[in-house]
Design an enzyme around this catalytic site. Structure first.
Site, mmCIF file in Angstrom:
data_model
loop_
_atom_site.group_PDB
_atom_site.id
_atom_site.type_symbol
_atom_site.label_atom_id
_atom_site.label_comp_id
_atom_site.label_asym_id
_atom_site.label_seq_id
_atom_site.Cartn_x
_atom_site.Cartn_y
_atom_site.Cartn_z
ATOM 1 C CG ASP A 331 -6.813 8.071 -4.069
ATOM 2 O OD1 ASP A 331 -7.514 7.945 -3.074
ATOM 3 O OD2 ASP A 331 -5.860 7.324 -4.374
ATOM 4 C CE1 TYR A 415 0.835 5.326 0.412
ATOM 5 C CE2 TYR A 415 -0.678 3.591 0.271
ATOM 6 C CZ TYR A 415 0.450 3.985 0.379
ATOM 7 O OH TYR A 415 1.599 3.007 0.234
#
Lengths: 707, 707
Positions: A331, A415
């Site tokens: 990420d 998320y």
């Protein structure tokens, strides 16, 4: 004053014209100079883009990154220490040209308004910006193959289909000719319906620049398509409505009537004896530099850390079925923790008196994009700091601890991650990460089992096993630039019970191993020995214990990578192979999975894209040297039904704790909240000597005991 | 109304006469019946003592323990479930007679006012009460040998010498003929001086009942006495005075304008859907029973735990020199966590709206002693409960978590321990322990090194390595009395990379091992596999995942005992040999190091004094049965200079987390604090289409960046 800019998904975008007006007000703001570590401002980003654009006026440009180029460490520290000039302010730019996907790196001098250096790099791919990710949904919805793939499972309205753009991992079918994404497909039954309750059975590979779908990977079971899970599982208020229980929890108000205890001079923060600079960039998000502390014993300011940042993370999924092997999101390196940051709101993300900082990003056209309230700075009460009672006479002293928290929350598609950089009064720095948001889901065929590689979190919905593995980059400077690292293992003393030196068998000690080179320093946590590591300054002895001053690394939540050695993820996410790496400091070694993580293969020694594995392999001296520590921590997540449809936040942390750094408890300056004394003795029978009657205390009577 | 009783070291002592007056007010309090698990009241303790005293009227009695006898589990549960009568209220008494130290156990019926059973037990020693510990200092100060030992190191005023009474460990020289203590000696330079800065080089063994010093153990170095460290190191305000920095930290106020969210009916607490009973006894302190939860999905109340308590702990020190091997305090079994509990004060030990519960102990004469505010019950904000942002349009939902904390703080001579039983909205129970207080210290001879078995925390002062190891007793009842335990190990799937089933090498899963017998269930934490354990109810499947409902044990802070196998501590603290034990429930198996820990030898199968090692060795079935789990956790402490002279609180914890217990996130009833939506698209360049001028936002200008 509320800005009148148009807010777009939380960003306020400044064109050159808007920035020009902004700049025209500067004359009234003059005086405060930039700190060399401050992020680029709106006007600086526009200036940089204009310099690049005018130089490459014949090309069509797509800006990928416009960000501060950190000054060279030695020059910066010379300036910081008052022995050198202020480093020149420079910007680092990545730009794609003429619809291609080759990385062009450009270094721009802001004061000189010129390009200092430029190079093109082959066989690497730049980060995927939010704009890039948006391409995925647009392209997929219009693609005939995708439309057919949806029709075949009964979905006819493409406006009901949503595609989350993800980095592709690495797909050997395409190499570096194309800038790839994969699109994970979902259906919604209404506009705000939770799409993760309705995953589709296929995903696509798309070309980001040419905006085309290259391939549709359908996971068939027994040769058949997997039906869309149609049942909704929602969490937004419009769906829960009277499911809320509003009278159960009474409000807790946190107020600071005299304001916060920290002060800010630009982005330099002072709090409780600490000083530090708070920076921000598109990739690492929050960067904390120049952490120092006012030592009450040495009566001087002492350096602790040069720089702290979350430098990389990876979320590998454990289901081997194609195409799920591609799900292992970096990420930070692939999407950027700065770019994905949420604008924050008081009272929901944090409580109390809050100072927010904005972030300034750039857009593909070279505009500046301000993300308001990207960083939250606030204090929290932290429970007991210390307490002691003299049991003889009841003399009590106790004080409360306080923490300073510098935080950001990011959204990575399904998320969310909250990152909380926390300092407390005893000299501890702790990075806490909270995981929340929504599980990644895939549909199950009728009769198909989610185990062993996932959990059926609802009928027909499989949430795959996965790990969240983070890398905290710590550039220490404990009382000076040269530090070392010592490994600590708690061990029983190696003398049999009953023999001299261990008569009763209770002897144990801390086995200390100095890590001399970066190869030696590739270490794993060992629970058997409660392993920790001390960053020390071997040149400075603690006056009390006569040992080097230090900070202890405590990283117990540090599962190893579960992908097998030699696997794609093991190669790409080399940093996860050890709990600790220590490397000798070198310029521009900031990102442990490489500068260019998208589509990286993890091949060792890749040009312009080395990883911490390469740096450690140099086997540099790391003893009494300028070093960088890379701390891996995380969690292995076997989804629970409780994690669905919206995960309760799960915290994990890594900690650096003063360990013989201070001569004594560094928080004895904190005034106690309670001091009490009862000078009578503690003979419990004394009072009965006279035999007289005792007064009555109603609520201790037999009928209504308080306890 | 403030009681007018004489408060003695925090206790309010009630004689029979005082209790009689207390009882006379009962008529105005009638109505609320006792809960069978409520601790004994003041009047009940007096009544019990009178029943015992009148029966043994020919003997001189020293009451050691007067406490509630927990009802027989089956009878209690029958009553709780509405299918049986209320269990008879009974008291358990230990009394010493005629100056001896033989344990007399007496069971008293309160309603029948009679002794139900009595037995004497050989070769065990009762707990050391605070009164017993006081004997040590008094006896030592008057002992000619001790006086001489002090004179020989230059201390002539015995009022300057202080002796902390400790359990002796086990001393084979005396066996069970004498009730032993050891006295650790310290000097003070003034009344409130920190004595732990001035440890003396000797300790004594004393006979508690005969009040005599049996032996003085002097640790000579090269045959010579070790000088008293004379330098003071203090932390009380009278010594720090203007060392405090009062303007650094601005106040943080926590208020609950609408009051607390919990209600109490007697000692039954209701909060956020949870219900539980809060008990207290001299030994375990807080006991939490009948933990149940209101399930929003099943729409019914569900049992989670029958009983939770901290059942034992041990603090072994790692210095092999005599007499330090004796330092391994079992603070619960040898001294009693209830007896050592601090009275608490709002604003210092906890913040916010607080409900306190008193504890009722007994004295050696059979009087009742009330410890006011022994238990603190309060709520805290717990940060993010959940958050999700739809990155497409910025729709956000987030809510805040809340925790309920039931806590007590104990003083064990130099150390303090805070125990925080914590429940949060996602179904988690977490026991957090905070260690603070003062390190145990010994003097160093000139030139002597503290390492490897300790740290020199100040000139001439050695703080020994030690461990703090706790045992949390969990009697689970997940949806019914019969539960099982499954061990979870995260493992890479055992198929080579590239082969079918693991083409890309990313496959991993949770290996599940059902623990069938108590021998199998003696398990250790394994970091390599991120090991956890699920307590499950195999008779009840989760409707979503179709697996048994369960709670996960997470115990990562669980160092093994560092004393060697076969050593004295290893024998006495058998419970520390494993992270987990699971035993079949049997009446009166509450204390994993035995009922009588003082002077215990740890010999297996000791009559009336079995340990969890004995219970596990029965190898009972524990599958789908009435089971008890014993969770060991703790920390290995190599003292730091920062821990001196008063330790910053160090937290550690063990956790039980709902894991497929609820069908979905059990906290979706919590109203969100923030819901927001921005319906515009996220095209960062869109705003620039018109090319119009942008408004100015002053503090984002170049001159004064917010960040």
């Amino acid at each position: 004053m509320a800005p009148d800019t148009e807010i777009i998904a939380g960003y306020e975008v400044y064109t050159p014209e808007a920035a020009a007006e902004l700049k025209s007000t500067e004359s009234s703001q003059k005086g405060r100079p930039y700190h060399p570590l401050d992020q680029l401002t709106v006007t600086e980003i526009i200036e940089v883009a204009e310099i690049v654009t005018s130089t490459f006026s014949k090309n069509s440009l797509k800006f990928n990154v416009i960000t501060l180029k950190d000054p060279i460490k030695a020059e910066y520290i010379a300036w910081r220490d008052g022995v050198g000039p202020k480093p020149e302010r420079q910007a680092f730019v990545i730009v794609l040209m003429d619809g291609g996907c080759q990385v062009n790196e450009i270094l721009v001098s802001l004061p000189r308004k010129s390009i200092l250096a430029q190079r093109t790099i082959d066989d690497v791919m730049p980060i995927l910006t939010l704009e890039d990710l948006d391409v995925c949904e647009r392209v997929a919805r219009a693609d005939p193959g995708v439309i057919q793939a949806c029709k075949d499972i009964g979905i006819h309205d493409m406006n009901e289909v949503y595609f989350d753009g993800w980095a592709v991992g690495a797909d050997e079918r395409y190499g570096f000719d194309r800038r790839l994404q994969q699109g994970l497909a979902y259906w919604r039954s209404s506009e705000n319906d939770n799409q993760y309750a309705h995953p589709l059975d296929f995903c696509m590979v798309i070309d980001t620049e040419r905006e085309e779908v290259l391939r549709i990977d359908i996971r068939r079971v027994d040769g058949k398509r997997v039906p869309v899970p149609r049942k909704s599982h929602n969490f937004l208020p419009e769906f829960i409505s009277d499911g809320y229980i509003t009278d159960r929890l009474k409000p807790i108000d946190v107020t600071q009537p005299k304001g916060v205890s920290f002060t800010m001079n630009g982005n330099e923060l002072s709090w409780a004896g600490y000083k530090m600079h708070i920076g921000f960039n598109y990739r690492e998000g929050i960067v904390i530099s120049d952490v120092s502390v006012d030592d009450m014993y040495e009566k001087r300011r002492r350096m602790i850390f040069n720089r702290l940042s979350v430098a990389e993370m990876v979320v590998p999924y454990g289901n081997p079925d194609l195409p799920h092997h591609r799900k292992h999101a970096f990420d930070i390196g692939e999407y950027g923790m700065g770019l994905m940051t949420n604008p924050l709101k008081a009272g929901c993300d944090c409580k109390g008196a809050i100072k927010y900082l904005d972030a300034v990003m750039s857009t593909s056209r070279g505009y500046a994009a301000v993300l308001p309230n990207a960083v939250c700075i606030h204090e929290e009460d932290n429970g007991l700091l210390y307490k002691h009672t003299d049991y003889r006479d009841g003399t009590v002293v106790s004080a409360r601890d306080r923490k300073l928290i510098i935080s950001q929350i990011i959204t990575a598609a399904n998320y969310e991650y909250g990152f909380y950089h926390t300092f407390s009064l005893d000299g501890t720095y702790k990075l806490e990460v909270k995981l929340t948001g929504i599980l990644n889901t895939v549909p199950l065929a009728r009769g198909e089992s989610a185990t062993p590689h996932g959990t059926q979190v609802a009928e027909g919905l499989n949430a795959h096993n996965h790990q969240h593995l983070f890398s905290l980059r710590v550039d220490p400077a404990l009382d000076g630039p040269n530090n070392s690292v010592v490994q600590n293992d708690a061990v029983s003393t190696d003398i049999p019970v009953g023999q001299a030196g261990n008569l009763y068998g209770n002897a144990f000690h801390c086995k200390k191993t100095l890590l001399k080179t970066s190869k030696q320093a590739a270490c794993d946590y060992n629970h058997e020995t409660s392993r920790t590591w001390d960053i020390i300054n071997p040149n400075k002895l603690n006056p009390a214990c006569k040992k080097p001053i230090g900070y202890k690394i405590i990283s117990r939540e540090s599962p190893g990578l579960l992908c097998r050695p030699g696997s794609l993820v093991w190669r790409r996410a080399g940093f996860t192979r050890h709990t600790l790496w220590v490397t000798k400091y070198r310029e521009d070694e900031l990102f442990p999975a490489g500068n260019y993580v998208c589509q990286s293969t993890g091949q060792p020694g890749w040009p312009y894209n080395e990883t911490v594995v390469d740096w450690a392999a140099r086997d540099d001296n790391i003893e009494n040297d300028d070093i960088v520590c890379w701390l891996q921590f995380g969690i292995t997540h076997f989804p629970r039904t409780e994690d669905f449809p919206l995960m309760p936040a799960e915290p994990l942390s890594v900690m650096l704790r003063a360990s013989n750094f201070f001569e004594k408890n560094p928080a004895l300056w904190v005034p106690p909240t309670s001091v009490d004394k009862d000078n009578s003795s503690r003979d419990l029978n004394k009072c009965c000597g006279g035999g007289g009657s005792r007064p009555v205390v109603t609520d201790r009577s037999g009928a209504a005991p308080k306890l």
